[in-house]
Write a protein that holds these residues in place. Structure first.
Motif, PDB file in Angstrom:
ATOM      1  N   TYR A  32      49.297  84.411  37.056  1.00 31.13           N
ATOM      2  CA  TYR A  32      50.514  84.201  36.140  1.00 31.13           C
ATOM      3  C   TYR A  32      51.203  85.502  35.786  1.00 31.13           C
ATOM      4  O   TYR A  32      50.498  86.472  35.591  1.00 31.13           O
ATOM      5  N   GLY A  33      52.503  85.307  35.708  1.00 31.60           N
ATOM      6  CA  GLY A  33      53.218  86.451  35.082  1.00 31.60           C
ATOM      7  C   GLY A  33      52.984  86.339  33.277  1.00 31.60           C
ATOM      8  O   GLY A  33      52.931  85.248  32.916  1.00 31.60           O
ATOM      9  N   VAL A  34      52.822  87.369  32.830  1.00 31.26           N
ATOM     10  CA  VAL A  34      52.634  87.436  31.354  1.00 31.26           C
ATOM     11  C   VAL A  34      53.459  88.124  30.371  1.00 31.26           C
ATOM     12  O   VAL A  34      53.813  89.579  30.991  1.00 31.26           O
ATOM     13  N   ALA A  35      53.907  87.797  29.577  1.00 32.08           N
ATOM     14  CA  ALA A  35      54.771  88.752  28.677  1.00 32.08           C
ATOM     15  C   ALA A  35      54.519  88.587  27.067  1.00 32.08           C
ATOM     16  O   ALA A  35      53.690  87.812  26.680  1.00 32.08           O
ATOM     17  N   TRP A  36      55.127  89.582  26.508  1.00 32.82           N
ATOM     18  CA  TRP A  36      55.010  89.633  24.898  1.00 32.82           C
ATOM     19  C   TRP A  36      56.315  89.549  24.429  1.00 32.82           C
ATOM     20  O   TRP A  36      57.526  90.252  25.136  1.00 32.82           O
ATOM     21  N   PHE A  37      56.577  88.789  23.331  1.00 32.97           N
ATOM     22  CA  PHE A  37      57.657  88.466  22.615  1.00 32.97           C
ATOM     23  C   PHE A  37      57.291  88.983  21.303  1.00 32.97           C
ATOM     24  O   PHE A  37      56.094  88.943  20.824  1.00 32.97           O
ATOM     25  N   ARG A  38      58.488  89.225  20.453  1.00 32.28           N
ATOM     26  CA  ARG A  38      58.377  89.393  18.861  1.00 32.28           C
ATOM     27  C   ARG A  38      59.457  88.667  18.195  1.00 32.28           C
ATOM     28  O   ARG A  38      60.635  88.464  18.742  1.00 32.28           O
ATOM     29  N   GLN A  39      59.093  88.236  17.069  1.00 33.67           N
ATOM     30  CA  GLN A  39      60.080  87.595  16.253  1.00 33.67           C
ATOM     31  C   GLN A  39      60.261  87.967  14.914  1.00 33.67           C
ATOM     32  O   GLN A  39      59.215  87.942  14.097  1.00 33.67           O
ATOM     33  N   GLU A  46      62.697  87.770  20.741  1.00 31.23           N
ATOM     34  CA  GLU A  46      63.050  88.736  21.594  1.00 31.23           C
ATOM     35  C   GLU A  46      61.972  89.308  22.632  1.00 31.23           C
ATOM     36  O   GLU A  46      60.850  89.510  22.164  1.00 31.23           O
ATOM     37  N   PHE A  47      62.482  89.367  23.743  1.00 32.27           N
ATOM     38  CA  PHE A  47      61.381  90.163  24.880  1.00 32.27           C
ATOM     39  C   PHE A  47      61.051  91.356  24.334  1.00 32.27           C
ATOM     40  O   PHE A  47      61.831  92.330  23.983  1.00 32.27           O
ATOM     41  N   LYS A  87      57.098 101.448  14.328  1.00 36.38           N
ATOM     42  CA  LYS A  87      58.391 102.066  13.362  1.00 36.38           C
ATOM     43  C   LYS A  87      58.469 100.817  12.436  1.00 36.38           C
ATOM     44  O   LYS A  87      58.007  99.753  13.034  1.00 36.38           O
ATOM     45  N   PRO A  88      58.982 100.659  11.294  1.00 42.70           N
ATOM     46  CA  PRO A  88      59.250  99.524  10.477  1.00 42.70           C
ATOM     47  C   PRO A  88      60.039  98.536  11.160  1.00 42.70           C
ATOM     48  O   PRO A  88      59.495  97.620  10.956  1.00 42.70           O
ATOM     49  N   GLU A  89      60.890  98.915  12.110  1.00 44.71           N
ATOM     50  CA  GLU A  89      61.605  97.916  12.812  1.00 44.71           C
ATOM     51  C   GLU A  89      60.766  97.036  13.857  1.00 44.71           C
ATOM     52  O   GLU A  89      61.445  96.211  14.571  1.00 44.71           O
ATOM     53  N   ASP A  90      59.611  97.700  14.097  1.00 44.38           N
ATOM     54  CA  ASP A  90      58.745  96.833  15.069  1.00 44.38           C
ATOM     55  C   ASP A  90      57.998  95.697  14.325  1.00 44.38           C
ATOM     56  O   ASP A  90      57.294  94.948  14.943  1.00 44.38           O
ATOM     57  N   THR A  91      58.125  95.686  13.044  1.00 40.57           N
ATOM     58  CA  THR A  91      57.532  94.543  12.148  1.00 40.57           C
ATOM     59  C   THR A  91      58.223  93.059  12.640  1.00 40.57           C
ATOM     60  O   THR A  91      59.154  93.022  12.737  1.00 40.57           O
ATOM     61  N   ALA A  92      57.291  92.189  13.131  1.00 38.46           N
ATOM     62  CA  ALA A  92      57.519  91.000  13.587  1.00 38.46           C
ATOM     63  C   ALA A  92      56.080  90.229  13.955  1.00 38.46           C
ATOM     64  O   ALA A  92      55.180  90.904  13.719  1.00 38.46           O
ATOM     65  N   VAL A  93      56.141  88.941  14.205  1.00 34.56           N
ATOM     66  CA  VAL A  93      55.121  88.364  14.558  1.00 34.56           C
ATOM     67  C   VAL A  93      55.203  88.277  16.267  1.00 34.56           C
ATOM     68  O   VAL A  93      56.482  88.306  16.880  1.00 34.56           O
ATOM     69  N   TYR A  94      54.370  88.768  16.904  1.00 33.23           N
ATOM     70  CA  TYR A  94      54.335  89.040  18.238  1.00 33.23           C
ATOM     71  C   TYR A  94      53.755  87.815  19.183  1.00 33.23           C
ATOM     72  O   TYR A  94      52.487  87.319  18.477  1.00 33.23           O
ATOM     73  N   TYR A  95      54.242  87.406  19.951  1.00 26.24           N
ATOM     74  CA  TYR A  95      53.858  86.226  20.744  1.00 26.24           C
ATOM     75  C   TYR A  95      53.434  86.564  22.113  1.00 26.24           C
ATOM     76  O   TYR A  95      53.978  87.422  22.835  1.00 26.24           O
ATOM     77  N   CYS A  96      52.310  85.853  22.988  1.00 27.14           N
ATOM     78  CA  CYS A  96      52.012  86.224  24.175  1.00 27.14           C
ATOM     79  C   CYS A  96      52.529  84.886  24.948  1.00 27.14           C
ATOM     80  O   CYS A  96      52.322  83.966  24.375  1.00 27.14           O
ATOM     81  N   ALA A  97      53.125  85.356  26.161  1.00 26.35           N
ATOM     82  CA  ALA A  97      53.304  83.947  26.860  1.00 26.35           C
ATOM     83  C   ALA A  97      53.157  84.069  28.299  1.00 26.35           C
ATOM     84  O   ALA A  97      53.000  85.271  28.822  1.00 26.35           O
ATOM     85  N   ALA A  98      53.058  82.945  29.130  1.00 26.25           N
ATOM     86  CA  ALA A  98      52.591  83.253  30.528  1.00 26.25           C
ATOM     87  C   ALA A  98      53.414  81.980  31.264  1.00 26.25           C
ATOM     88  O   ALA A  98      53.732  81.107  30.664  1.00 26.25           O
ATOM     89  N   GLN A 114      49.997  81.495  19.376  1.00 22.54           N
ATOM     90  CA  GLN A 114      50.347  81.060  18.087  1.00 22.54           C
ATOM     91  C   GLN A 114      51.100  82.295  17.301  1.00 22.54           C
ATOM     92  O   GLN A 114      51.519  82.099  16.328  1.00 22.54           O
ATOM     93  N   GLY A 115      50.753  83.476  17.826  1.00 31.35           N
ATOM     94  CA  GLY A 115      51.364  84.610  17.386  1.00 31.35           C
ATOM     95  C   GLY A 115      50.482  85.422  16.569  1.00 31.35           C
ATOM     96  O   GLY A 115      49.446  84.735  15.846  1.00 31.35           O
ATOM     97  N   THR A 116      50.930  86.652  16.405  1.00 32.16           N
ATOM     98  CA  THR A 116      49.991  87.792  15.392  1.00 32.16           C
ATOM     99  C   THR A 116      50.899  88.671  15.003  1.00 32.16           C
ATOM    100  O   THR A 116      51.730  89.042  15.405  1.00 32.16           O
ATOM    101  N   GLN A 117      50.752  88.597  13.220  1.00 33.01           N
ATOM    102  CA  GLN A 117      51.523  89.201  12.551  1.00 33.01           C
ATOM    103  C   GLN A 117      51.110  90.955  12.676  1.00 33.01           C
ATOM    104  O   GLN A 117      50.293  91.375  12.608  1.00 33.01           O
TER     105      GLN A 117
END
Length: 122
Positions: A32-39, A46-47, A87-98, A114-117
């Motif tokens: 599988y292709g796997v990616a990290w996103f954050r919100q 966002e990718f 950086k502070p701007e990296d603050t987000a919930v990070y999601y893994c996707a496949a 489900q995401g990790t903060q």
């Protein structure tokens, strides 16, 4: 069916590092292709980074290039996101996707965790 579980998030200070893990279960996702996103609050998802399965080609958002590294251990059915110089701007919930075919920088992925903060204080 693939289930994804992220871990490794937390509260850190600017300049610190964290390593996120995305563990897959249900079936092997070595193909599988796997990616990290954050919100971040009030923002769209966002990718961040992606890794293909064939030759483990990697792709990064400009905002994290040079600071984040995505990698995979197919034997452990796990994908990692090493995050340095946070950086502070990296603050987000990070999601893994496949997704079963290729990688894309949009949210067109079949399976999501489900995401990790991640919180970075200044």
């Amino acid at each position: 069916q693939v289930q994804l579980v992220e871990s490794g998030g937390g509260l850190v200070q600017a300049g610190d590092s964290l390593r996120l893990s995305c563990a897959a279960s249900g079936r092997s996702f070595s193909s599988y292709g796997v990616a990290w996103f954050r919100q971040a609050p009030g923002k769209e998802r966002e990718f961040v980074a992606a890794i293909s399965w064939i030759i483990s080609s990697t792709y990064y958002a400009d905002s994290v290039k040079g600071r984040f590294t995505i990698s995979r251990d197919n034997a452990k059915n796990t994908v990692y996101l090493q995050m340095n110089s946070l950086k502070p701007e990296d603050t987000a919930v990070y999601y893994c996707a496949a997704r079963p075919t290729g990688v894309v920088t949009t949210t067109a992925y079949t399976y999501w965790g489900q995401g990790t903060q991640v919180t970075v204080s200044s």
